[in-house]
Write a protein that holds these residues in place. Structure first.
Motif, PDB file in Angstrom:
ATOM      1  N   ASN A 166       0.802  -1.214   0.000  1.00  0.00           N
ATOM      2  CA  ASN A 166       0.000   0.000   0.000  1.00  0.00           C
ATOM      3  C   ASN A 166       0.840   1.272   0.000  1.00  0.00           C
ATOM      4  O   ASN A 166       0.320   2.361   0.249  1.00  0.00           O
ATOM      5  CB  ASN A 166      -0.933   0.004   1.211  1.00  0.00           C
ATOM      6  CG  ASN A 166      -2.132  -0.903   0.987  1.00  0.00           C
ATOM      7  OD1 ASN A 166      -2.890  -0.718   0.043  1.00  0.00           O
ATOM      8  ND2 ASN A 166      -2.285  -1.904   1.854  1.00  0.00           N
ATOM      9  N   ARG A 168       2.116   3.071  -2.411  1.00  0.00           N
ATOM     10  CA  ARG A 168       1.660   4.108  -3.341  1.00  0.00           C
ATOM     11  C   ARG A 168       0.313   4.697  -2.901  1.00  0.00           C
ATOM     12  O   ARG A 168       0.095   5.902  -2.998  1.00  0.00           O
ATOM     13  CB  ARG A 168       1.561   3.550  -4.764  1.00  0.00           C
ATOM     14  CG  ARG A 168       1.380   4.664  -5.794  1.00  0.00           C
ATOM     15  CD  ARG A 168       1.411   4.167  -7.211  1.00  0.00           C
ATOM     16  NE  ARG A 168       1.542   5.291  -8.124  1.00  0.00           N
ATOM     17  CZ  ARG A 168       0.886   5.410  -9.275  1.00  0.00           C
ATOM     18  NH1 ARG A 168       0.065   4.455  -9.669  1.00  0.00           N
ATOM     19  NH2 ARG A 168       1.057   6.465 -10.048  1.00  0.00           N
ATOM     20  N   ARG A 169      -0.576   3.839  -2.411  1.00  0.00           N
ATOM     21  CA  ARG A 169      -1.872   4.337  -1.948  1.00  0.00           C
ATOM     22  C   ARG A 169      -1.703   5.287  -0.766  1.00  0.00           C
ATOM     23  O   ARG A 169      -2.354   6.320  -0.681  1.00  0.00           O
ATOM     24  CB  ARG A 169      -2.771   3.160  -1.563  1.00  0.00           C
ATOM     25  CG  ARG A 169      -3.231   2.310  -2.744  1.00  0.00           C
ATOM     26  CD  ARG A 169      -4.037   1.113  -2.254  1.00  0.00           C
ATOM     27  NE  ARG A 169      -4.571   0.322  -3.351  1.00  0.00           N
ATOM     28  CZ  ARG A 169      -3.903  -0.640  -3.974  1.00  0.00           C
ATOM     29  NH1 ARG A 169      -2.660  -0.922  -3.602  1.00  0.00           N
ATOM     30  NH2 ARG A 169      -4.466  -1.319  -4.956  1.00  0.00           N
ATOM     31  N   ALA A 171       0.979   7.037  -0.028  1.00  0.00           N
ATOM     32  CA  ALA A 171       1.588   8.275  -0.510  1.00  0.00           C
ATOM     33  C   ALA A 171       0.552   9.150  -1.214  1.00  0.00           C
ATOM     34  O   ALA A 171       0.529  10.374  -1.027  1.00  0.00           O
ATOM     35  CB  ALA A 171       2.738   7.944  -1.456  1.00  0.00           C
ATOM     36  N   LEU A 172      -0.303   8.527  -2.011  1.00  0.00           N
ATOM     37  CA  LEU A 172      -1.335   9.285  -2.705  1.00  0.00           C
ATOM     38  C   LEU A 172      -2.321   9.895  -1.716  1.00  0.00           C
ATOM     39  O   LEU A 172      -2.742  11.048  -1.877  1.00  0.00           O
ATOM     40  CB  LEU A 172      -2.063   8.374  -3.692  1.00  0.00           C
ATOM     41  CG  LEU A 172      -3.165   9.014  -4.525  1.00  0.00           C
ATOM     42  CD1 LEU A 172      -2.628  10.178  -5.345  1.00  0.00           C
ATOM     43  CD2 LEU A 172      -3.815   7.976  -5.442  1.00  0.00           C
ATOM     44  N   LEU A 207      -6.426   2.639  -7.382  1.00  0.00           N
ATOM     45  CA  LEU A 207      -5.180   2.086  -7.932  1.00  0.00           C
ATOM     46  C   LEU A 207      -5.250   0.578  -8.061  1.00  0.00           C
ATOM     47  O   LEU A 207      -4.309  -0.144  -7.709  1.00  0.00           O
ATOM     48  CB  LEU A 207      -3.995   2.520  -7.055  1.00  0.00           C
ATOM     49  CG  LEU A 207      -3.782   4.034  -6.960  1.00  0.00           C
ATOM     50  CD1 LEU A 207      -2.535   4.337  -6.126  1.00  0.00           C
ATOM     51  CD2 LEU A 207      -3.672   4.667  -8.333  1.00  0.00           C
ATOM     52  N   SER A 242      -5.739   0.501 -13.159  1.00  0.00           N
ATOM     53  CA  SER A 242      -6.275   1.513 -12.260  1.00  0.00           C
ATOM     54  C   SER A 242      -7.391   2.245 -12.982  1.00  0.00           C
ATOM     55  O   SER A 242      -7.538   2.117 -14.214  1.00  0.00           O
ATOM     56  CB  SER A 242      -5.172   2.504 -11.855  1.00  0.00           C
ATOM     57  OG  SER A 242      -4.519   3.000 -13.026  1.00  0.00           O
ATOM     58  N   ALA A 261       3.275  10.656  -6.943  1.00  0.00           N
ATOM     59  CA  ALA A 261       3.226   9.443  -6.115  1.00  0.00           C
ATOM     60  C   ALA A 261       4.266   8.448  -6.596  1.00  0.00           C
ATOM     61  O   ALA A 261       4.647   8.455  -7.774  1.00  0.00           O
ATOM     62  CB  ALA A 261       1.832   8.829  -6.170  1.00  0.00           C
ATOM     63  N   PRO A 262       4.760   7.587  -5.718  1.00  0.00           N
ATOM     64  CA  PRO A 262       5.721   6.567  -6.146  1.00  0.00           C
ATOM     65  C   PRO A 262       5.151   5.712  -7.259  1.00  0.00           C
ATOM     66  O   PRO A 262       3.944   5.487  -7.333  1.00  0.00           O
ATOM     67  CB  PRO A 262       5.945   5.736  -4.885  1.00  0.00           C
ATOM     68  CG  PRO A 262       5.507   6.610  -3.751  1.00  0.00           C
ATOM     69  CD  PRO A 262       4.415   7.459  -4.292  1.00  0.00           C
ATOM     70  N   PRO A 263       5.994   5.235  -8.167  1.00  0.00           N
ATOM     71  CA  PRO A 263       5.505   4.359  -9.246  1.00  0.00           C
ATOM     72  C   PRO A 263       4.999   3.049  -8.688  1.00  0.00           C
ATOM     73  O   PRO A 263       5.349   2.667  -7.557  1.00  0.00           O
ATOM     74  CB  PRO A 263       6.744   4.161 -10.134  1.00  0.00           C
ATOM     75  CG  PRO A 263       7.902   4.368  -9.212  1.00  0.00           C
ATOM     76  CD  PRO A 263       7.453   5.420  -8.232  1.00  0.00           C
ATOM     77  N   PRO A 264       4.160   2.319  -9.482  1.00  0.00           N
ATOM     78  CA  PRO A 264       3.684   1.020  -9.016  1.00  0.00           C
ATOM     79  C   PRO A 264       4.822   0.090  -8.675  1.00  0.00           C
ATOM     80  O   PRO A 264       5.876   0.115  -9.327  1.00  0.00           O
ATOM     81  CB  PRO A 264       2.872   0.503 -10.211  1.00  0.00           C
ATOM     82  CG  PRO A 264       2.501   1.722 -10.992  1.00  0.00           C
ATOM     83  CD  PRO A 264       3.632   2.687 -10.805  1.00  0.00           C
ATOM     84  N   ALA A 265       4.640  -0.738  -7.655  1.00  0.00           N
ATOM     85  CA  ALA A 265       5.697  -1.670  -7.239  1.00  0.00           C
ATOM     86  C   ALA A 265       5.929  -2.725  -8.315  1.00  0.00           C
ATOM     87  O   ALA A 265       5.025  -3.088  -9.044  1.00  0.00           O
ATOM     88  CB  ALA A 265       5.300  -2.339  -5.941  1.00  0.00           C
TER      89      ALA A 265
END
Length: 265
Positions: A166, A168-169, A171-172, A207, A242, A261-265
């Motif tokens: 989570n 990225r979520r 961070a968003l 996402l 997403s 936001a950080p890129p997807p893992a």
């Protein structure tokens, strides 16, 4: 919208009426675990089976995909009904009225029709490609907001499961909290998308992408004039990772925020 597409909307509305009655008149019953903190109730299964049987009888040439029991029917037409029998099952099981039935129709990977019924709120949204989006007999349009500081923005549920990431979520969520008027996590993707189509929400950011959660809402939001894209800015399809629904005046600002936001893992 072709005549054949127009003719399918009454069929979808009849399916929504079946689901509406089942959700309102039955208790959740036994809950079946589907993994870490994920579940299906007896009502989920009852609704999916009733809707699948209804659609198979009236549209036998169209395939069906349900969240609980998977895909049935022929694939030759390129059309698929896609249903979430109770979107927001956790809310439903806990007596929270933010849940409902979602039925979309996709041509290949593109949503072309949708019905979302929110039984406990007395609201039924629907749209078909080229015909506009409606709440009951009232045509609806996306928000006219043009500034994030004035925006109410919903974010999809955090991921669960042993491999859930989570970062990225989270961070968003932090980025949104620092810039928008309010952030909401309502627990139902169908409700998020319907309310973004109606303009109650100014944006909805999720996402992840399960087709049963998104097909109907994507079709309704597009017909309401919202921007409907993935997190990279491409037009939304069922193959996306997403779904980002925005008031037209916020699309560029939301895209800039997502880029931070950080890129997807």
């Amino acid at each position: 919208m072709t005549d054949s597409m127009a003719s399918l909307l009454p069929v979808a509305l009849e399916a929504a009426a079946l689901a509406h009655d089942l959700i309102l008149t039955r208790v959740p019953g036994a809950v079946t675990a589907k993994g870490d903190r994920d579940m299906a109730s007896e009502v989920d299964y009852a609704v999916e089976r009733a809707v699948r049987d209804h659609l198979r009888e009236l549209t036998p040439s169209i395939a069906f995909l349900g969240e609980e029991e998977g895909r049935t029917g022929p694939a030759e037409s390129g059309l698929t009904w896609i249903a979430d029998p109770v979107d927001g099952t956790a809310n439903f099981v806990h007596g929270i009225p933010l849940c409902g039935f979602s039925l979309g129709l996709a041509r290949d990977d593109t949503p072309v029709l949708g019905v979302i019924d929110l039984p406990f709120l007395g609201a039924r949204y629907f749209a078909a490609q080229g015909a506009g989006a409606y709440l009951g007999d009232r045509r609806i349009r996306a928000s006219t907001a043009t500034s994030l500081t004035d925006a109410i923005v919903a974010i999809g549920d955090y991921a669960v499961g042993p491999d859930a990431d989570n970062a990225r979520r989270l961070a968003l969520t932090g980025l949104l909290a620092s810039r928008v008027q309010r952030v909401r996590m309502l627990g139902s993707a169908a409700l998020d998308l319907a309310w973004a189509a109606e303009g109650r929400l100014d944006a909805s950011l999720t996402l992840s992408n399960n087709p049963w959660d998104m097909t109907a809402g994507a079709a309704i939001a597009r017909e309401a004039g919202a921007g409907v894209h993935d997190a990279r800015g491409a037009p939304y399809t069922l193959a996306a990772d997403s779904i980002i629904v925005t008031a037209p005046g916020l699309t560029a600002q939301v895209r800039e925020l997502l880029a931070e936001a950080p890129p997807p893992a």
